[in-house]
Motif scaffolding. Structure first.
Motif, mmCIF file in Angstrom:
data_model
loop_
_atom_site.group_PDB
_atom_site.id
_atom_site.type_symbol
_atom_site.label_atom_id
_atom_site.label_comp_id
_atom_site.label_asym_id
_atom_site.label_seq_id
_atom_site.Cartn_x
_atom_site.Cartn_y
_atom_site.Cartn_z
ATOM 1 N N PRO A 117 45.915 -4.872 -31.473
ATOM 2 C CA PRO A 117 46.251 -5.063 -30.061
ATOM 3 C C PRO A 117 47.752 -5.271 -29.821
ATOM 4 N N PHE A 118 48.558 -5.346 -30.865
ATOM 5 C CA PHE A 118 49.996 -5.512 -30.705
ATOM 6 C C PHE A 118 50.567 -4.273 -30.012
ATOM 7 N N VAL A 119 51.492 -4.487 -29.103
ATOM 8 C CA VAL A 119 52.066 -3.401 -28.303
ATOM 9 C C VAL A 119 52.621 -2.286 -29.190
ATOM 10 N N ARG A 120 53.350 -2.640 -30.244
ATOM 11 C CA ARG A 120 53.969 -1.615 -31.099
ATOM 12 C C ARG A 120 52.929 -0.713 -31.763
ATOM 13 N N ALA A 121 51.761 -1.255 -32.077
ATOM 14 C CA ALA A 121 50.701 -0.449 -32.690
ATOM 15 C C ALA A 121 50.092 0.499 -31.654
ATOM 16 N N ILE A 122 49.779 -0.016 -30.489
ATOM 17 C CA ILE A 122 49.189 0.812 -29.431
ATOM 18 C C ILE A 122 50.149 1.932 -29.026
ATOM 19 N N TYR A 123 51.421 1.587 -28.824
ATOM 20 C CA TYR A 123 52.407 2.598 -28.422
ATOM 21 C C TYR A 123 52.639 3.640 -29.518
ATOM 22 N N SER A 124 52.438 3.258 -30.759
ATOM 23 C CA SER A 124 52.626 4.209 -31.869
ATOM 24 C C SER A 124 51.607 5.336 -31.821
ATOM 25 N N LEU B 102 49.318 10.440 -29.435
ATOM 26 C CA LEU B 102 48.221 11.125 -30.103
ATOM 27 C C LEU B 102 46.925 10.982 -29.305
ATOM 28 N N ALA B 103 46.661 9.782 -28.837
ATOM 29 C CA ALA B 103 45.450 9.539 -28.049
ATOM 30 C C ALA B 103 45.444 10.414 -26.797
ATOM 31 N N GLU B 104 46.603 10.532 -26.179
ATOM 32 C CA GLU B 104 46.714 11.381 -24.993
ATOM 33 C C GLU B 104 46.479 12.849 -25.362
ATOM 34 N N LEU B 105 47.090 13.289 -26.438
ATOM 35 C CA LEU B 105 46.930 14.673 -26.903
ATOM 36 C C LEU B 105 45.468 14.992 -27.214
ATOM 37 N N LYS B 106 44.797 14.072 -27.896
ATOM 38 C CA LYS B 106 43.402 14.283 -28.322
ATOM 39 C C LYS B 106 42.391 13.865 -27.246
ATOM 40 N N GLN B 107 42.893 13.227 -26.192
ATOM 41 C CA GLN B 107 42.036 12.703 -25.129
ATOM 42 C C GLN B 107 40.976 11.753 -25.687
ATOM 43 N N ILE B 108 41.485 10.801 -26.483
ATOM 44 C CA ILE B 108 40.642 9.770 -27.095
ATOM 45 C C ILE B 108 41.145 8.418 -26.612
ATOM 46 N N GLU B 109 40.238 7.571 -26.202
ATOM 47 C CA GLU B 109 40.607 6.217 -25.786
ATOM 48 C C GLU B 109 40.959 5.393 -27.027
ATOM 49 N N VAL B 110 42.030 4.623 -26.918
ATOM 50 C CA VAL B 110 42.416 3.727 -28.009
ATOM 51 C C VAL B 110 41.633 2.431 -27.861
ATOM 52 N N GLU B 111 40.827 2.124 -28.868
ATOM 53 C CA GLU B 111 40.098 0.855 -28.913
ATOM 54 C C GLU B 111 40.999 -0.151 -29.623
ATOM 55 N N THR B 112 41.023 -1.385 -29.160
ATOM 56 C CA THR B 112 41.802 -2.402 -29.867
ATOM 57 C C THR B 112 40.849 -3.358 -30.585
ATOM 58 N N ASP B 113 41.328 -3.856 -31.707
ATOM 59 C CA ASP B 113 40.530 -4.770 -32.522
ATOM 60 C C ASP B 113 41.461 -5.830 -33.095
ATOM 61 N N GLU B 114 41.230 -7.070 -32.724
ATOM 62 C CA GLU B 114 42.049 -8.195 -33.171
ATOM 63 C C GLU B 114 42.147 -8.265 -34.694
ATOM 64 N N ARG B 115 41.115 -7.803 -35.388
ATOM 65 C CA ARG B 115 41.110 -7.871 -36.860
ATOM 66 C C ARG B 115 42.188 -6.996 -37.485
ATOM 67 N N LEU B 116 42.784 -6.092 -36.705
ATOM 68 C CA LEU B 116 43.862 -5.236 -37.211
ATOM 69 C C LEU B 116 45.243 -5.830 -36.941
ATOM 70 N N SER B 117 45.290 -7.034 -36.357
ATOM 71 C CA SER B 117 46.561 -7.721 -36.102
ATOM 72 C C SER B 117 47.242 -8.049 -37.423
ATOM 73 N N ILE C 227 40.218 14.167 -35.258
ATOM 74 C CA ILE C 227 40.104 12.717 -35.128
ATOM 75 C C ILE C 227 39.034 12.455 -34.071
ATOM 76 N N ASN C 228 38.038 11.627 -34.414
ATOM 77 C CA ASN C 228 36.964 11.295 -33.479
ATOM 78 C C ASN C 228 37.158 9.948 -32.793
ATOM 79 N N ARG C 229 37.906 9.060 -33.448
ATOM 80 C CA ARG C 229 38.008 7.694 -32.958
ATOM 81 C C ARG C 229 39.353 7.106 -33.371
#
Length: 181
Positions: free
Chosen positions: A49-56, A60-75, A42-44
């Motif tokens: 931005p909903f809390v449940r999506a970010i926490y889900s 994985l982001a921590e494991l892969k050391q990838i920053e989670v980008e948020t995008d309102e269009r995915l609400s 996973i590269n990206r």
């Protein structure tokens, strides 16, 4: 070059509000998602931005050391700003009439265009393997865009979490259900 986009529905949450957190079961599911993706490149990661999506996707982001980008269009899609007692029937109707719109809500066509614009932006970027995290209804509309018979019945069968893979190569798009828990 082939591009892969993993489309993830968030894990079990305490409710529908933007700030709703994961349940204890949802926290466990997030750990299972991290394990599921542990050997997949996973590269990206782009999330609602909903809390449940970010926490889900946070484990994985921590494991892969990838920053989670948020995008309102995915609400999550707004069906209506008013409480609809028969919301399920109204939601079902929107899968058949893509322009049907309820008080203050988005039509299927509008919500679909919003989520597809995220995918198009990802495809124009550098990442070969992207994971996007969203919500059940919006996920189903994205999948419907690439497989027109994906509809209300398929939405009802989605799990929390759920994962589909969209593979883009030249002018071909392949859709595959990859979460089998």
């Amino acid at each position: 070059m082939a591009r892969r986009i993993f489309v993830v529905r968030h894990c079990e949450a305490e409710g529908q509000p933007r700030e709703a957190r994961l349940t204890d079961k949802g926290v466990q599911q997030a750990a299972e998602l991290a394990e599921f993706f542990s050997k997949i490149k996973i590269n990206r990661i782009v999330s609602s931005p909903f809390v449940r999506a970010i926490y889900s996707v946070s484990p994985l982001a921590e494991l892969k050391q990838i920053e989670v980008e948020t995008d309102e269009r995915l609400s999550e899609r707004i069906l209506s700003t008013k409480v609809l007692e028969d919301w399920l029937q109204k939601l079902q109707a929107t899968y058949n009439d893509l322009d049907l719109k309820f008080n203050g809500g988005e039509s299927t066509r509008e919500a679909m265009a919003r989520v597809v614009s995220v995918v198009e932006e990802v495809l124009n970027g550098e990442a070969e393997n992207t994971l996007i995290v969203t919500h059940g209804n919006l996920m189903s509309l994205l999948l419907k865009n690439y497989q027109s018979d994906f509809g209300f019945v398929q939405w009802q069968k989605l799990s929390n979490p759920d994962v589909f893979l969209l593979e883009f190569e030249e002018n071909e798009v392949r859709l595959k259900h990859v979460w089998q828990k």
